[in-house]
Design a protein around this motif. Structure first.
Motif, short mmCIF file in Angstrom:
data_model
loop_
_atom_site.label_atom_id
_atom_site.label_comp_id
_atom_site.label_asym_id
_atom_site.label_seq_id
_atom_site.Cartn_x
_atom_site.Cartn_y
_atom_site.Cartn_z
N GLU A 173 -36.58 -11.00 43.31
CA GLU A 173 -36.53 -10.41 44.50
C GLU A 173 -35.14 -10.46 44.77
OE1 GLU A 173 -39.29 -12.22 47.23
OE2 GLU A 173 -41.22 -11.20 46.14
N PRO A 174 -34.15 -9.49 44.73
CA PRO A 174 -32.70 -9.71 44.83
C PRO A 174 -32.40 -9.80 46.15
CG PRO A 174 -33.41 -7.29 44.48
CD PRO A 174 -34.68 -8.11 44.27
N HIS A 175 -31.41 -10.67 46.65
CA HIS A 175 -30.99 -10.73 48.09
C HIS A 175 -29.52 -10.23 48.30
CE1 HIS A 175 -30.65 -12.56 51.85
NE2 HIS A 175 -29.74 -13.30 51.73
N ARG A 176 -28.66 -10.64 47.50
CA ARG A 176 -27.38 -10.39 47.71
C ARG A 176 -26.35 -10.35 46.48
NH1 ARG A 176 -29.19 -9.00 51.84
NH2 ARG A 176 -28.29 -9.29 54.15
N LEU A 177 -25.33 -9.57 46.34
CA LEU A 177 -24.30 -9.67 45.49
C LEU A 177 -23.29 -10.58 45.93
CD1 LEU A 177 -24.41 -6.23 44.03
CD2 LEU A 177 -25.02 -8.32 42.68
N VAL A 178 -22.86 -11.63 45.09
CA VAL A 178 -21.68 -12.16 45.34
C VAL A 178 -20.44 -12.06 44.37
CG1 VAL A 178 -20.81 -14.63 46.14
CG2 VAL A 178 -22.93 -14.03 46.69
N CYS A 179 -19.18 -11.84 45.03
CA CYS A 179 -18.02 -11.49 44.01
C CYS A 179 -16.98 -12.57 44.17
CB CYS A 179 -17.75 -10.05 44.34
SG CYS A 179 -16.85 -9.85 46.08
N THR A 180 -16.44 -13.11 43.05
CA THR A 180 -15.21 -13.95 43.15
C THR A 180 -14.14 -13.10 42.52
OG1 THR A 180 -15.73 -14.80 40.83
CG2 THR A 180 -16.68 -15.96 42.70
N GLU A 181 -13.11 -13.64 42.16
CA GLU A 181 -11.92 -13.05 41.98
C GLU A 181 -12.11 -12.48 40.31
OE1 GLU A 181 -7.26 -14.04 40.55
OE2 GLU A 181 -8.48 -15.39 41.67
N ARG A 182 -12.91 -13.25 39.61
CA ARG A 182 -13.36 -13.05 38.25
C ARG A 182 -14.58 -12.36 37.99
NH1 ARG A 182 -10.10 -17.45 34.82
NH2 ARG A 182 -9.77 -15.67 33.45
N ARG A 183 -15.58 -12.65 38.66
CA ARG A 183 -16.98 -12.59 38.34
C ARG A 183 -17.78 -12.02 39.37
NH1 ARG A 183 -17.24 -17.40 34.85
NH2 ARG A 183 -16.83 -16.64 32.51
N TRP A 184 -18.98 -11.28 39.17
CA TRP A 184 -20.12 -10.93 40.11
C TRP A 184 -21.21 -11.99 39.95
CZ3 TRP A 184 -19.61 -6.89 44.00
CH2 TRP A 184 -18.57 -6.60 44.03
N TYR A 185 -21.77 -12.03 40.71
CA TYR A 185 -23.22 -12.84 40.67
C TYR A 185 -24.33 -12.18 41.75
CZ TYR A 185 -20.53 -16.57 38.95
OH TYR A 185 -19.31 -17.24 38.16
N LEU A 186 -25.62 -12.23 41.30
CA LEU A 186 -26.72 -11.85 41.97
C LEU A 186 -27.30 -13.16 42.33
CD1 LEU A 186 -28.80 -9.51 43.07
CD2 LEU A 186 -29.79 -9.90 40.70
N VAL A 187 -27.70 -13.17 43.66
CA VAL A 187 -28.65 -14.34 44.21
C VAL A 187 -29.98 -13.61 44.32
CG1 VAL A 187 -28.88 -15.84 46.34
CG2 VAL A 187 -26.81 -15.29 45.50
N ALA A 188 -31.02 -14.35 43.78
CA ALA A 188 -32.40 -13.92 43.87
C ALA A 188 -33.29 -14.81 43.78
CB ALA A 188 -32.45 -12.56 42.82
N TRP A 189 -34.54 -14.43 44.31
CA TRP A 189 -35.75 -15.14 44.31
C TRP A 189 -36.57 -14.74 42.89
CZ3 TRP A 189 -37.88 -19.27 46.59
CH2 TRP A 189 -39.32 -19.61 46.17
N ASP A 190 -36.54 -16.03 41.82
CA ASP A 190 -37.06 -15.63 40.71
C ASP A 190 -38.52 -15.72 40.69
OD1 ASP A 190 -38.26 -16.10 38.07
OD2 ASP A 190 -36.12 -16.31 37.56
N VAL A 191 -39.33 -14.69 40.79
CA VAL A 191 -40.98 -14.63 41.04
C VAL A 191 -41.81 -15.59 40.09
CG1 VAL A 191 -42.69 -13.30 40.94
CG2 VAL A 191 -40.75 -12.37 41.69
N GLU A 192 -41.26 -15.60 38.74
CA GLU A 192 -42.13 -16.49 37.90
C GLU A 192 -41.63 -17.88 38.11
OE1 GLU A 192 -41.17 -15.12 33.93
OE2 GLU A 192 -42.54 -13.21 34.22
#
Length: 319
Positions: A173-192
């Motif tokens: 269940e995706p919540h937000r995208l977070v970006c740094t200077e060099r990478r992008w990350y997805l913060v999400a609730w892992d269902v399993e």
């Protein structure tokens, strides 16, 4: 006719700047009657702008999405900000964004007034970017797909590769995208796994269909940037430590990127660094190369490694 055209442009600008307007608010802003607002909205629709209207006392006007991208109205400051942003977008770690930014910038600069073009040129001519080349680039289409799933609160299915290249199937269940200077990350609730997880976007391969929709959860932290920073710089490693740096937090933050640790202010002359590493020897070298005086807070074993490296260096100098 000229007055009507100017009013239509003003109305379009208002609709583009705000999610929803009541008819009364628009009439007051434009200095006309609600009936005139309704006629002007109809003219915008004839020109291809999808203006949605909801009836009732709580209703209003909202600019919706159409089949084609209509012209956008930008004020002077917005136009300069967009032009400068497009010129610097190539260093943000998004694959292919450089070429797309150049095409968009060419269209924008073609219609920029001379006074604004001079401002943009001056900013770029006398600004030297100091950014590092991204380690891994995120696919723009994947970013868009993830962002849409976050916006629509829609379950997301994808294949995820870990740092060794092993792939697993995830449903989140995706919540937000977070970006740094060099990478992008997805913060999400892992269902399993029934827990919050952070995923590197460049390791994600979406596997539609997605869905169904879900009720958004309370996020794992108010400051998601700090949460992701702690996860990728500390929690991801086998060895973790807290180290007191003998410098103000602001100075330490300039030397410690979010992917290397989390800096916590402790007082005017010191701060705490929360960091991690594959082993304690690597951690000692990493902290020593920052150039700050430091003190190990935890774990105690790290102090032993500091002494061992000190003795090794002393022997190398013949002391």
């Amino acid at each position: 006719m000229l007055e009507t055209s100017a009013r239509l442009l003003r109305l379009l600008s208002l609709l583009q700047a705000h999610r929803e307007w009541s008819g009364a608010d628009l009439a007051e802003r434009l200095g006309v009657t609600p009936r005139t607002v309704r006629r002007d909205v109809d003219r915008l629709r004839e020109l291809g702008y999808p203006v949605n209207a909801s009836p009732g006392t709580g209703g209003g006007y909202q600019l919706g999405a159409g089949a084609e991208l209509p012209p956008l109205l930008l004020d002077d400051e917005e136009a300069v900000a967009v032009a400068v942003g497009l010129r610097t977008a190539a260093g943000n770690g998004v694959e292919g964004i450089g070429e797309m930014s150049v095409r968009a910038l060419a269209k924008l600069e073609q219609v920029l007034p001379h006074r604004l073009r001079r401002r943009v040129s001056a900013l770029n001519a006398f600004t030297v970017p100091m950014v590092r080349a991204p380690r891994a680039q995120a696919d723009p289409s994947v970013l868009t797909e993830l962002a849409n799933a976050c916006r629509d609160s829609e379950r997301l299915r994808f294949e995820y590769r870990d740092h060794q290249g092993a792939a697993t199937r995830r449903t989140v269940e995706p919540h937000r995208l977070v970006c740094t200077e060099r990478r992008w990350y997805l913060v999400a609730w892992d269902v399993e796994r029934a827990d919050w997880r952070t995923f590197r976007v460049d390791r994600i391969t979406p596997r539609p269909p997605h869905g169904p929709r879900f009720a958004p959860r309370t996020p794992p932290a108010e400051d998601l940037a700090a949460y992701v920073s702690k996860g990728v710089s500390t929690d991801a490693y086998a060895e973790r430590a807290v180290i007191r740096l003998r410098v103000p937090a602001e100075r330490a933050a300039d030397a410690v990127p979010p992917s290397a640790g989390v800096v916590e202010s402790e007082g005017p002359d010191s701060c705490l660094l929360h960091t991690g590493a594959a082993n304690l020897d690597v951690m000692v070298i990493h902290v020593a190369l920052m150039g700050f005086d430091f003190e190990v807070v935890e774990p105690p074993e790290l102090t032993l490694h500091v002494r061992a490296i000190r003795d090794r260096l002393s022997r190398a100098l013949g002391e």
